[in-house]
Design a protein around this motif. Structure first.
Motif, mmCIF file in Angstrom:
data_model
loop_
_atom_site.group_PDB
_atom_site.id
_atom_site.type_symbol
_atom_site.label_atom_id
_atom_site.label_comp_id
_atom_site.label_asym_id
_atom_site.label_seq_id
_atom_site.Cartn_x
_atom_site.Cartn_y
_atom_site.Cartn_z
ATOM 1 N N ARG A 73 0.826 -1.213 0.000
ATOM 2 C CA ARG A 73 0.000 0.000 0.000
ATOM 3 C C ARG A 73 0.858 1.259 0.000
ATOM 4 O O ARG A 73 0.367 2.350 -0.278
ATOM 5 N N GLU A 74 2.139 1.099 0.328
ATOM 6 C CA GLU A 74 3.032 2.264 0.320
ATOM 7 C C GLU A 74 3.424 2.662 -1.098
ATOM 8 O O GLU A 74 4.005 3.721 -1.319
ATOM 9 N N LEU A 75 3.145 1.767 -2.057
ATOM 10 C CA LEU A 75 3.566 2.020 -3.441
ATOM 11 C C LEU A 75 2.411 2.581 -4.257
ATOM 12 O O LEU A 75 1.238 2.353 -3.943
ATOM 13 N N ASN A 76 2.778 3.301 -5.331
ATOM 14 C CA ASN A 76 1.777 3.741 -6.299
ATOM 15 C C ASN A 76 1.231 2.488 -6.990
ATOM 16 O O ASN A 76 1.984 1.737 -7.616
ATOM 17 N N PRO A 77 -0.091 2.219 -6.856
ATOM 18 C CA PRO A 77 -0.643 0.962 -7.391
ATOM 19 C C PRO A 77 -0.288 0.726 -8.862
ATOM 20 O O PRO A 77 -0.100 -0.413 -9.286
ATOM 21 N N GLU A 78 -0.189 1.804 -9.628
ATOM 22 C CA GLU A 78 0.090 1.659 -11.065
ATOM 23 C C GLU A 78 1.537 1.245 -11.327
ATOM 24 O O GLU A 78 1.891 0.887 -12.451
ATOM 25 N N GLU A 79 2.384 1.345 -10.293
ATOM 26 C CA GLU A 79 3.810 1.060 -10.509
ATOM 27 C C GLU A 79 4.282 -0.212 -9.809
ATOM 28 O O GLU A 79 5.465 -0.537 -9.841
ATOM 29 N N ILE A 80 3.358 -0.933 -9.164
ATOM 30 C CA ILE A 80 3.751 -2.175 -8.479
ATOM 31 C C ILE A 80 4.251 -3.197 -9.500
ATOM 32 O O ILE A 80 3.621 -3.420 -10.529
ATOM 33 N N THR A 81 5.397 -3.809 -9.196
ATOM 34 C CA THR A 81 5.930 -4.855 -10.068
ATOM 35 C C THR A 81 5.900 -6.189 -9.330
ATOM 36 O O THR A 81 5.729 -6.234 -8.105
ATOM 37 N N SER A 82 6.128 -7.261 -10.086
ATOM 38 C CA SER A 82 6.156 -8.575 -9.440
ATOM 39 C C SER A 82 7.334 -8.665 -8.467
ATOM 40 O O SER A 82 7.264 -9.396 -7.480
ATOM 41 N N TYR A 83 8.379 -7.887 -8.723
ATOM 42 C CA TYR A 83 9.512 -7.876 -7.790
ATOM 43 C C TYR A 83 9.117 -7.241 -6.454
ATOM 44 O O TYR A 83 9.499 -7.721 -5.388
ATOM 45 N N ASP A 84 8.321 -6.170 -6.518
ATOM 46 C CA ASP A 84 7.814 -5.561 -5.276
ATOM 47 C C ASP A 84 7.008 -6.579 -4.476
ATOM 48 O O ASP A 84 7.113 -6.655 -3.248
ATOM 49 N N VAL A 85 6.185 -7.355 -5.187
ATOM 50 C CA VAL A 85 5.348 -8.338 -4.510
ATOM 51 C C VAL A 85 6.231 -9.399 -3.852
ATOM 52 O O VAL A 85 5.989 -9.819 -2.714
ATOM 53 N N PHE A 86 7.283 -9.801 -4.565
ATOM 54 C CA PHE A 86 8.235 -10.776 -4.012
ATOM 55 C C PHE A 86 8.879 -10.243 -2.732
ATOM 56 O O PHE A 86 8.917 -10.934 -1.699
ATOM 57 N N CYS A 87 9.377 -8.981 -2.785
ATOM 58 C CA CYS A 87 10.037 -8.398 -1.612
ATOM 59 C C CYS A 87 9.079 -8.348 -0.425
ATOM 60 O O CYS A 87 9.451 -8.671 0.714
ATOM 61 N N ALA A 88 7.825 -7.983 -0.689
ATOM 62 C CA ALA A 88 6.832 -7.915 0.384
ATOM 63 C C ALA A 88 6.563 -9.309 0.959
ATOM 64 O O ALA A 88 6.489 -9.484 2.178
ATOM 65 N N ALA A 89 6.439 -10.298 0.074
ATOM 66 C CA ALA A 89 6.193 -11.672 0.542
ATOM 67 C C ALA A 89 7.340 -12.144 1.431
ATOM 68 O O ALA A 89 7.116 -12.766 2.476
ATOM 69 N N GLU A 90 8.548 -11.816 1.049
ATOM 70 C CA GLU A 90 9.730 -12.208 1.831
ATOM 71 C C GLU A 90 9.685 -11.598 3.237
ATOM 72 O O GLU A 90 10.240 -12.160 4.181
ATOM 73 N N LYS A 91 9.033 -10.443 3.339
ATOM 74 C CA LYS A 91 8.906 -9.791 4.650
ATOM 75 C C LYS A 91 7.654 -10.254 5.398
ATOM 76 O O LYS A 91 7.277 -9.670 6.411
#
Lengths: 324, 324
Positions: B218-236
């Motif tokens: 939610r801290e990211l601009n929804p239009e700019e979320i990448t699969s890498y961002d999702v990976f980093c979040a999952a890791e956390k």
């Protein structure tokens, strides 16, 4: 030894093995069935007795063409027949359970090479050698019977896959919703539950139940409705019967549009009792295919009905294996 | 003329052509990239200028291996590359529109035979020759990038189909409901809309919107979320990020279970950025595959991640065509 110009062994034997009957044909290189005989499949609980009965029944046919020395090989199309192993493996529709080394048994009994494949692949080989798929290197055969089977041809060859069991398009899941129909395979939503003859009967019962429209089909016991009954009703203008074919054909055509992504076929060839419904089934298949296929493939695949008669296609297809 | 024992032409050229860059490699018969060079693809609006620039860039590499006379052939992996025609046909991701006779252009410029295939097929050839699919005759390559591509191998050969465009599994429709996502191909519900990198980003926006759970995303601009961002979040430990991969992997695994019906593969090989998510994506793929595959195929196909680095796989795969 043989000094004349005819090929040394000009015939093959084709066997179309069904759960009930087994049809044998002696076939020449042009695809003419020179002689034919039938025995019961299910009458022999021991497969050795079946092979013995088959060889006896074949004898008069073989005499007509000058004996087994004129036969190059034998091909068998059988449920769950495995091309790689030569076995019938765990067939649910045959009296013999487990693994049956049918190619070996016939080869020993007749003294000729024997190959086996499943019934849908045999039908595909029949179409490729002698039917509407003659000359095609990439097509998909769809057999519409009690179940839905398929034979996939890529680059002129049947796709057997890693284990000999490739090409089970009847068990592609087309409905993932909670309402998906249970399938005999233990899962839900398989194409076969919608587009087989029994699938049509299920659709008939469902449509009759959820609608209040009058229908000729209401005169029948719902549990006994067949796809032929639905065809007869559609021919008489029955609305529900037409809707049943519309639903069946559309489901099948949309599934075929997905299948095109695999081998970009020149044609789909439909085979089996349901194709006798003619335009009632082929029109929605065609419309669904055109509406759903990827634009890259649009207009490329023909949607054809088999030109071979029921057992003929299977016998000819199986016999084609005898030349290998 | 050549009296020593080394093969007369011991090298091939492999070209991995992307929309942005083109990577060239000189490869020996063991799959070692002896020299490599890169040029921009999109900097040359005229394909002839591109070929000229490529030949110039290749010259130092060719000098290192004793010149073009030591090169047997060239293979190209390119978007919408057609093996049968040697053309790039209507590629949406390249600057050149229409039909580009790229094999002919390179063959004339270099004086060697040139073959082309699409990028996913090239990746499959790379895996088959040098990667995790070495020795396999039946497998399916799934490339997870901006889109979802596939290369299908039956009986040791890439399936090209009737027109050279077979193997578009990213455009198999997996959702027929009204909520199915629109796809770039003009249809709805294609696998690619769920399981590509852009599909993951779409899922992220959708899941964030329909849930009130807290999430790092939610801290990211929804239009700019990448699969890498999702990976980093999952890791956390981010719950929504894990749900996104769960959904993506499950959708892909269930689709692969359907694909198994075609060629009963020994393996599915997954390739591309999304595979870097490791167990977050592979666990739901595996679970969905096992839950959905026909019992006949259960336990037969391995679910593997490519062992080749990004451009390496494509260059090696393309180069494999150079030996043909």
């Amino acid at each position: 030894m043989d000094n004349n110009l005819t090929p040394e062994k000009p015939y093959v034997i084709g066997l179309d093995m069904g759960g009930t009957n087994s049809v044998f044909g002696i076939v020449d290189s042009r695809g003419t069935i020179k002689a034919q005989t039938v025995i019961s499949t299910k009458a022999y609980p021991d497969v050795k007795d079946y092979v013995k009965a088959a060889v006896e029944a074949l004898q008069p046919c073989l005499d007509m063409i000058g004996g087994i020395q004129n036969v190059r090989g034998m091909g068998i199309g059988a449920p769950d027949g495995n091309y790689y192993t030569g076995n019938i493996e765990h067939a649910v529709n045959l009296v013999w359970k487990g693994i049956i080394p049918i190619a070996k048994l016939f080869s020993e009994a007749l003294g000729i090479p024997v190959r086996i494949t499943n019934d849908a692949n045999a039908a595909a080989m029949g179409e490729m050698a002698y039917g509407v798929a003659r000359g095609m290197n990439n097509f998909i055969m769809i057999t519409l019977g009690t179940g839905v089977g398929s034979g996939i041809v890529c680059d002129g060859k049947i796709v057997y896959g890693s284990d000999g069991f490739a090409g089970e398009l009847g068990h592609v899941i087309v409905d993932y919703t909670p309402e998906a129909r249970p399938c005999g395979c233990g899962r839900k939503g398989c194409l076969e539950t919608y587009c087989s003859a029994t699938g049509v009967a299920r659709t008939a019962r469902q449509f009759l139940q959820k609608s209040v429209k009058p229908s000729l089909l209401r005169e029948l016991n719902p549990e006994e409705i067949t796809s032929y009954d639905v065809f007869c009703a559609a021919e008489k203008g029955d609305e529900i019967a037409k809707e049943i074919f519309e639903f069946t054909g559309y489901t099948l055509g949309a599934a075929c549009a997905n299948f095109a992504n695999f081998n970009s076929p020149e044609a789909f060839v439909f085979f089996g009792g349901l194709t006798k419904a003619g335009h009632w089934i082929m029109d929605p298949i065609t419309r669904a295919y055109n509406e759903n296929v990827l634009s890259l493939y649009k207009g490329k695949a023909k949607l054809l009905v088999s030109s071979l008669e029921g057992s003929e296609a299977a016998v000819l297809g199986a016999s084609a294996l005898g030349w290998e």
